[in-house]
Every structure is written in C-alpha cells, then in structure tokens.
Design a protein around this motif. Structure first.
Motif, PDB file in Angstrom:
ATOM      1  N   ALA A 149     -18.602  -8.574 -13.595  1.00 16.48           N
ATOM      2  CA  ALA A 149     -17.160  -8.507 -13.830  1.00 16.48           C
ATOM      3  C   ALA A 149     -16.769  -7.186 -14.479  1.00 16.48           C
ATOM      4  N   GLU A 150     -17.608  -6.691 -15.394  1.00 16.48           N
ATOM      5  CA  GLU A 150     -17.309  -5.418 -16.051  1.00 16.48           C
ATOM      6  C   GLU A 150     -17.377  -4.258 -15.064  1.00 16.48           C
ATOM      7  N   VAL A 151     -18.366  -4.279 -14.180  1.00 13.95           N
ATOM      8  CA  VAL A 151     -18.465  -3.231 -13.163  1.00 13.95           C
ATOM      9  C   VAL A 151     -17.227  -3.248 -12.270  1.00 13.95           C
ATOM     10  N   ALA A 152     -16.779  -4.448 -11.888  1.00 14.70           N
ATOM     11  CA  ALA A 152     -15.570  -4.563 -11.056  1.00 14.70           C
ATOM     12  C   ALA A 152     -14.340  -4.045 -11.804  1.00 14.70           C
ATOM     13  N   ARG A 153     -14.300  -4.230 -13.123  1.00 15.40           N
ATOM     14  CA  ARG A 153     -13.171  -3.744 -13.920  1.00 15.40           C
ATOM     15  C   ARG A 153     -13.152  -2.223 -13.987  1.00 15.40           C
ATOM     16  N   PHE A 154     -14.326  -1.597 -14.029  1.00 17.84           N
ATOM     17  CA  PHE A 154     -14.397  -0.147 -14.183  1.00 17.84           C
ATOM     18  C   PHE A 154     -14.212   0.613 -12.868  1.00 17.84           C
ATOM     19  N   LEU A 155     -14.457  -0.054 -11.740  1.00 15.98           N
ATOM     20  CA  LEU A 155     -14.373   0.653 -10.467  1.00 15.98           C
ATOM     21  C   LEU A 155     -12.987   1.283 -10.228  1.00 15.98           C
ATOM     22  N   PRO A 156     -11.880   0.540 -10.374  1.00  9.80           N
ATOM     23  CA  PRO A 156     -10.578   1.193 -10.159  1.00  9.80           C
ATOM     24  C   PRO A 156     -10.282   2.286 -11.179  1.00  9.80           C
ATOM     25  N   LEU A 157     -10.794   2.144 -12.429  1.00 15.04           N
ATOM     26  CA  LEU A 157     -10.591   3.201 -13.419  1.00 15.04           C
ATOM     27  C   LEU A 157     -11.267   4.493 -12.972  1.00 15.04           C
ATOM     28  N   LEU A 163     -10.494   6.049 -18.694  1.00 14.00           N
ATOM     29  CA  LEU A 163     -11.867   5.644 -18.386  1.00 14.00           C
ATOM     30  C   LEU A 163     -12.750   5.791 -19.618  1.00 14.00           C
ATOM     31  N   VAL A 164     -12.623   6.914 -20.342  1.00  9.89           N
ATOM     32  CA  VAL A 164     -13.434   7.148 -21.542  1.00  9.89           C
ATOM     33  C   VAL A 164     -13.118   6.112 -22.611  1.00  9.89           C
ATOM     34  N   ARG A 165     -11.842   5.779 -22.787  1.00  9.38           N
ATOM     35  CA  ARG A 165     -11.479   4.762 -23.786  1.00  9.38           C
ATOM     36  C   ARG A 165     -12.106   3.420 -23.458  1.00  9.38           C
ATOM     37  N   ALA A 166     -12.120   3.078 -22.177  1.00 10.76           N
ATOM     38  CA  ALA A 166     -12.733   1.815 -21.774  1.00 10.76           C
ATOM     39  C   ALA A 166     -14.238   1.832 -22.007  1.00 10.76           C
ATOM     40  N   LEU A 167     -14.860   2.969 -21.735  1.00 11.40           N
ATOM     41  CA  LEU A 167     -16.300   3.090 -21.989  1.00 11.40           C
ATOM     42  C   LEU A 167     -16.603   3.008 -23.480  1.00 11.40           C
ATOM     43  N   GLU A 168     -15.769   3.638 -24.290  1.00 13.23           N
ATOM     44  CA  GLU A 168     -15.961   3.578 -25.746  1.00 13.23           C
ATOM     45  C   GLU A 168     -15.841   2.139 -26.250  1.00 13.23           C
ATOM     46  N   GLU A 169     -14.878   1.399 -25.731  1.00  6.72           N
ATOM     47  CA  GLU A 169     -14.703   0.004 -26.160  1.00  6.72           C
ATOM     48  C   GLU A 169     -15.914  -0.826 -25.785  1.00  6.72           C
ATOM     49  N   LEU A 170     -16.430  -0.639 -24.566  1.00  7.94           N
ATOM     50  CA  LEU A 170     -17.607  -1.390 -24.125  1.00  7.94           C
ATOM     51  C   LEU A 170     -18.830  -0.996 -24.943  1.00  7.94           C
TER      52      LEU A 170
END
Length: 320
Positions: free
Chosen positions: A88-96, A16-23
C-alpha cells in the motif's frame, strides 16, 4: 504554467521528500547504512547503497522509481507501531514520484490503473487526483438522477464494451456531445422512458413496486380527506353500494369482507389518529370504499402526485 516548469517540479519533489521523511520517522529513523542493509537482505527491485538512500531521503537528486520503491518498501516493513503495508505504501508513493518525473499529468492513474484499483481516495482521507476527477465527472453532483435508472437489473453489455462505445462516440461526435448525452440520459430522458424501462429492460418487480407505491399514495390522500371532511367514509360506503359500474368481482370481494364484523368495527373507527392501529385488511377495505380507481398518468419514476391520478367515489370539494 506548463506541467514541466521548474517551480512545479520543485514543489512536487519537496512533497515526495516530505513523504519519505514521514515514512523514515515512522520506521524509527534507521540509519542510512541500516536501510541499505534491509534492502539488500530483502526481495526488492533494486540494490541501493547507503549514499543512494541518503541522497533520496534528503532530496539531493531525482531517483529512479526502482530506488524509491525499494526504500519505501523496506521502511514500511520496518514500521511497527502501527505497522504499515509495504504494498500500500509503494502504491501511495508511485503518483508522488511520477509527478516529479512527468509533471502534473503523472499524478493521475492511467485508465488501466484506474480500472484495476479499488476506491478513489486513500485510507487517510486525503484527496487524490483520481478522487477529484471522480467527483467532477460524477453526474450525481450536477443532476438528480432518474429513479428508474437506479433499479437493480442485469447489464446488457460489459463495462469494457460500454467504455469502447463511449470512446467511439467521443471520437466521432466530440467529448461535449457525449457528456451532454450522458447527463440527459441520467436525468431520465432515455430510450424507453415513457414505459419506465431503460433501453427496453423491464424490472421484474416493477409492477409490484408500482402497486405498493400507488397504494401508499392512496392511503396518504385518504388520511388527508378523512382529517377535513366529516362523514366522508359513510358517504363513500353508500356511493360504493350504489355504483352500478363497479367490477363484479370487486363488488363480491367488498361485500364478503363486510360480513366480517370484527373487520367492519375497525373500518368504522378509522380516523387519521387510529389509522396505524388498523389492520392491513381494514386499510384495503377503506381504500375500496373511498377510491374508485387509481391509474398512472405520468412516466415511471415521477413523484406519486405526478405519477398517479385518483378517481374518488365522493369527489373532492372544489376548495380542495
């Protein structure tokens, strides 16, 4: 390892943190105060202080979903090159986020979410938990689905009704029974299979498809025989004229066609090499000379050589 073990949760949190860092990087690395201000100025579900932004992006705590949702939506809206869709980004982060809070099962959509969503994967081609489930449960990957089940048709019941029937079947007979029954059906062993009509449904163009398939199969077999048997066409013409069992209307039609000199010139030069140059009328005339009858002997959906039986005017040589 159980779904809620610390090591799994830690790895999920790191993802989750890696995805947040990328965004955050894609948005141009705005400062923590700037992100907090963007959230405050927008219509987001939660107000997040700059310290809340910092601890979330750094992975120092496990935030509430409203916090992640607000940060993700604000950062996505700040992306310019290329732009990103906040929804779309919110939907991508929900399962993470759900994997962090609920363990591995949290990464899979609920049945209702799956019904409302479109597709199985993501735009970047990454595998999702749903995509893995979709691949594993798709019978196409385990069996060759019967062609007769692939014809267009009007459904007899709704999708929701079908799902409810399946749920009841699993409750009463078990999941293994239900899945094996499904595979057996999709392989072609279904109610109505002998008539080629799934569950009594008759494909409105099925007869036309059958006739076309039979004709093409007969033409292929004719070409095989013409290539190996000298004077087959001439011998078949004589056999047709001598056939006293031939249907009267069929005979009249064949004799009427023989009065067309241009058509008969095409017929008499028929070989496998010239076949594609002949007219459809010539193909039908040659068919009438060589083939006395073709009839279905196998169920609908089988390959033509198993579906149809040809009665030739001149029987095939024994060696064939």
């Amino acid at each position: 390892m159980t779904p809620n073990t610390p090591s799994l949760l830690n790895e999920a949190h790191r993802e989750l943190v890696r995805a947040l860092e990328e965004l955050h990087r894609a948005a141009g690395h705005p400062g923590m105060r700037k992100v907090s201000l963007l959230i405050a100025e927008g219509d987001y579900p939660a107000a997040v202080s700059h310290e809340g932004v910092r601890t979330t992006l750094k992975g120092l705590n496990i935030p509430r979903w409203e916090t992640v949702q607000s940060i993700v939506a604000a950062l996505a809206a700040a992306c310019v090159d290329p732009p990103r869709d906040p929804t779309a980004e919110v939907a991508r982060f929900l399962p993470l986020w759900r994997v962090v809070r609920e363990g591995e099962p949290g990464g899979i959509k609920s049945a209702r979410e799956l019904a409302l969503s479109r597709g199985w994967g993501t735009d970047d081609g990454q595998w999702t938990a749903e995509a893995v489930v979709g691949m594993m449960i798709n019978p196409f990957n385990a069996i060759e689905i019967a062609p007769s089940l692939a014809v267009p048709h009007k459904p007899l019941i709704s999708e929701d009704e079908w799902v409810q029937v399946g749920v009841r079947l699993i409750d009463e007979n078990g999941a293994e029974f239900a899945l094996r029954a499904l595979l057996r059906t999709l392989k072609g062993d279904y109610l109505g299979a002998e008539e080629g009509s799934p569950f009594g449904y008759h494909y409105r163009d099925q007869d036309a498809v059958e006739m076309h398939t039979a004709f093409r199969y007969g033409c292929d077999r004719i070409l095989q025989r013409l290539a190996t048997e000298p004077n087959l066409l001439q011998r078949s013409i004589s056999a047709m004229h001598a056939d006293e069992t031939m249907d009267r209307e069929d005979r009249i039609e064949m004799l009427r066609a023989e009065s067309d000199a241009s058509l008969m010139r095409e017929v008499m030069i028929a070989t496998p090499e010239t076949w594609q140059e002949l007219s459809e009328e010539a193909h039908h005339q040659i068919w009438g000379y060589l083939i006395k009858r073709i009839e279905p002997v196998g169920r609908f959906g089988l390959p033509p050589d198993q579906r149809f039986r040809i009665t030739w005017r001149i029987p095939q040589p024994a060696t064939a």
